[in-house]
Design a protein around this motif. Structure first.
Motif, PDB file in Angstrom:
ATOM      1  N   LEU A  28      40.257  82.316  91.958  1.00 29.04           N
ATOM      2  CA  LEU A  28      41.212  81.559  91.256  1.00 29.04           C
ATOM      3  C   LEU A  28      40.582  80.579  89.832  1.00 29.04           C
ATOM      4  N   PHE A  29      39.518  79.982  90.420  1.00 30.82           N
ATOM      5  CA  PHE A  29      39.092  79.297  89.165  1.00 30.82           C
ATOM      6  C   PHE A  29      38.476  80.273  88.129  1.00 30.82           C
ATOM      7  N   ARG A  30      37.825  81.454  88.470  1.00 28.31           N
ATOM      8  CA  ARG A  30      37.409  82.432  87.392  1.00 28.31           C
ATOM      9  C   ARG A  30      38.829  82.874  86.595  1.00 28.31           C
ATOM     10  N   GLN A  31      39.700  83.099  87.145  1.00 29.16           N
ATOM     11  CA  GLN A  31      40.898  83.541  86.560  1.00 29.16           C
ATOM     12  C   GLN A  31      41.722  82.766  85.692  1.00 29.16           C
ATOM     13  N   LEU A  32      41.698  81.159  86.032  1.00 35.21           N
ATOM     14  CA  LEU A  32      41.953  80.176  85.374  1.00 35.21           C
ATOM     15  C   LEU A  32      41.419  79.921  84.089  1.00 35.21           C
ATOM     16  N   SER A  33      40.020  79.798  84.216  1.00 35.02           N
ATOM     17  CA  SER A  33      38.962  79.131  83.304  1.00 35.02           C
ATOM     18  C   SER A  33      38.531  80.416  82.258  1.00 35.02           C
ATOM     19  N   GLY A  34      38.514  81.631  82.989  1.00 35.29           N
ATOM     20  CA  GLY A  34      38.025  82.663  81.997  1.00 35.29           C
ATOM     21  C   GLY A  34      36.396  82.580  81.921  1.00 35.29           C
ATOM     22  N   ASP A  35      35.937  81.937  82.730  1.00 38.71           N
ATOM     23  CA  ASP A  35      34.485  81.895  82.802  1.00 38.71           C
ATOM     24  C   ASP A  35      33.946  82.860  83.597  1.00 38.71           C
ATOM     25  N   GLU A  36      32.945  84.049  82.840  1.00 42.04           N
ATOM     26  CA  GLU A  36      32.697  85.178  83.614  1.00 42.04           C
ATOM     27  C   GLU A  36      31.150  85.227  83.655  1.00 42.04           C
ATOM     28  N   SER A  37      30.548  83.870  83.566  1.00 44.29           N
ATOM     29  CA  SER A  37      28.912  83.910  83.634  1.00 44.29           C
ATOM     30  C   SER A  37      28.785  84.486  85.042  1.00 44.29           C
ATOM     31  N   PRO A  38      27.607  85.341  84.851  1.00 40.82           N
ATOM     32  CA  PRO A  38      27.079  86.128  86.119  1.00 40.82           C
ATOM     33  C   PRO A  38      26.656  85.342  87.209  1.00 40.82           C
ATOM     34  N   ILE A  39      26.247  83.980  86.879  1.00 34.29           N
ATOM     35  CA  ILE A  39      25.733  83.022  87.808  1.00 34.29           C
ATOM     36  C   ILE A  39      26.558  82.677  88.892  1.00 34.29           C
ATOM     37  N   HIS A  40      27.906  82.755  88.519  1.00 33.09           N
ATOM     38  CA  HIS A  40      29.183  82.447  89.186  1.00 33.09           C
ATOM     39  C   HIS A  40      29.938  83.839  90.102  1.00 33.09           C
ATOM     40  N   ILE A  41      29.614  84.625  89.458  1.00 31.74           N
ATOM     41  CA  ILE A  41      30.378  85.975  90.145  1.00 31.74           C
ATOM     42  C   ILE A  41      29.476  87.013  90.494  1.00 31.74           C
ATOM     43  N   ASP A  42      27.955  87.143  90.294  1.00 35.19           N
ATOM     44  CA  ASP A  42      27.109  88.108  90.915  1.00 35.19           C
ATOM     45  C   ASP A  42      26.115  87.466  91.671  1.00 35.19           C
ATOM     46  N   ALA A  43      25.975  87.723  93.140  1.00 38.98           N
ATOM     47  CA  ALA A  43      25.127  87.270  93.899  1.00 38.98           C
ATOM     48  C   ALA A  43      23.667  87.716  93.477  1.00 38.98           C
ATOM     49  N   GLU A  44      23.458  88.840  93.352  1.00 34.98           N
ATOM     50  CA  GLU A  44      22.419  89.443  92.992  1.00 34.98           C
ATOM     51  C   GLU A  44      21.564  88.631  91.755  1.00 34.98           C
ATOM     52  N   TYR A  45      22.483  88.386  90.599  1.00 33.43           N
ATOM     53  CA  TYR A  45      22.120  87.904  89.485  1.00 33.43           C
ATOM     54  C   TYR A  45      21.596  86.318  89.939  1.00 33.43           C
ATOM     55  N   ALA A  46      22.224  85.626  90.614  1.00 28.58           N
ATOM     56  CA  ALA A  46      21.932  84.412  90.942  1.00 28.58           C
ATOM     57  C   ALA A  46      20.720  84.210  92.015  1.00 28.58           C
ATOM     58  N   GLN A  47      20.623  85.289  92.691  1.00 18.17           N
ATOM     59  CA  GLN A  47      19.231  85.149  93.729  1.00 18.17           C
ATOM     60  C   GLN A  47      18.230  85.623  92.711  1.00 18.17           C
ATOM     61  N   GLN A  48      18.121  86.300  91.643  1.00 17.22           N
ATOM     62  CA  GLN A  48      17.310  86.596  90.729  1.00 17.22           C
ATOM     63  C   GLN A  48      16.709  85.205  89.968  1.00 17.22           C
ATOM     64  N   ARG A  49      17.726  84.577  89.676  1.00 18.20           N
ATOM     65  CA  ARG A  49      17.519  82.969  89.125  1.00 18.20           C
ATOM     66  C   ARG A  49      16.970  81.902  90.210  1.00 18.20           C
ATOM     67  N   GLY A  50      16.845  82.614  91.494  1.00 19.31           N
ATOM     68  CA  GLY A  50      16.228  81.575  92.563  1.00 19.31           C
ATOM     69  C   GLY A  50      17.133  80.704  93.508  1.00 19.31           C
ATOM     70  N   TYR A  51      18.409  81.243  93.248  1.00 19.82           N
ATOM     71  CA  TYR A  51      19.544  80.656  94.003  1.00 19.82           C
ATOM     72  C   TYR A  51      19.869  81.479  95.218  1.00 19.82           C
ATOM     73  N   PRO A  52      20.298  81.120  96.478  1.00 19.69           N
ATOM     74  CA  PRO A  52      20.669  81.569  97.613  1.00 19.69           C
ATOM     75  C   PRO A  52      21.729  82.417  97.424  1.00 19.69           C
ATOM     76  N   GLY A  53      22.482  82.227  96.439  1.00 22.35           N
ATOM     77  CA  GLY A  53      23.691  83.044  96.200  1.00 22.35           C
ATOM     78  C   GLY A  53      24.472  82.555  94.847  1.00 22.35           C
ATOM     79  N   ARG A  54      25.773  83.112  94.894  1.00 17.70           N
ATOM     80  CA  ARG A  54      26.535  82.695  93.595  1.00 17.70           C
ATOM     81  C   ARG A  54      26.927  81.119  93.712  1.00 17.70           C
ATOM     82  N   VAL A  55      26.385  80.443  92.482  1.00 10.78           N
ATOM     83  CA  VAL A  55      26.727  79.141  92.364  1.00 10.78           C
ATOM     84  C   VAL A  55      28.216  78.880  91.852  1.00 10.78           C
ATOM     85  N   CYS A  56      28.966  77.750  92.713  1.00  8.41           N
ATOM     86  CA  CYS A  56      30.039  77.301  92.371  1.00  8.41           C
ATOM     87  C   CYS A  56      30.060  76.682  90.857  1.00  8.41           C
TER      88      CYS A  56
END
Length: 138
Positions: A28-56
């Protein structure tokens, strides 16, 4: 919903609530804000950046400061004037957050209160700090 008036508010008054960051809230926040940053929507991308999953989304977490002021402290007589947020640690899908506010100052001249706010995760780690200024009906 609380309905504190300016005359009822005192420094030190505290309110808090808990909320869980869900997949639905993220979408819902993605739809409202239009923020398509992969760190928020792509778990694999977030993990490659060192996070356990998508960052809120930071602003999704900070939006709970609006809930704090508009529902809990002071509640229905509130009109937000400003919210300053500092993001201390990332929040992840599934985290349960405790949002707490403490009245720091009551300014009768301007009918405004200052609230020191914080958000902690289920592990007791402070993830967000905030200063809220809100107009309050007399």
């Amino acid at each position: 919903m609380n309905s504190y008036t300016l005359a009822e508010l005192r420094p030190g008054m505290t309110e808090s609530f808990t909320v869980t960051v869900t997949e639905e809230k993220m979408e819902l926040f993605r739809q409202l804000s239009g923020d398509e940053s992969p760190i928020h929507i792509d778990a694999e991308y977030a993990q490659q950046r060192g996070y356990p999953g998508r960052v809120c989304y930071g602003m999704l977490g900070a939006s709970f400061f609006s809930t704090l002021a508009g529902v809990y402290l002071p509640g229905e007589h509130c009109l937000l004037h400003s919210v300053e947020s500092k993001f201390a640690k990332p929040v992840f899908v599934g985290d349960t957050l405790t949002v707490t506010g403490v009245v720091d100052e009551v300014n009768e001249t301007f009918s405004e209160i200052t609230i020191k706010a914080s958000i902690t995760n289920q592990n007791g780690k402070k993830v967000t700090r905030g200063i809220i200024k809100a107009g309050v009906a007399r």
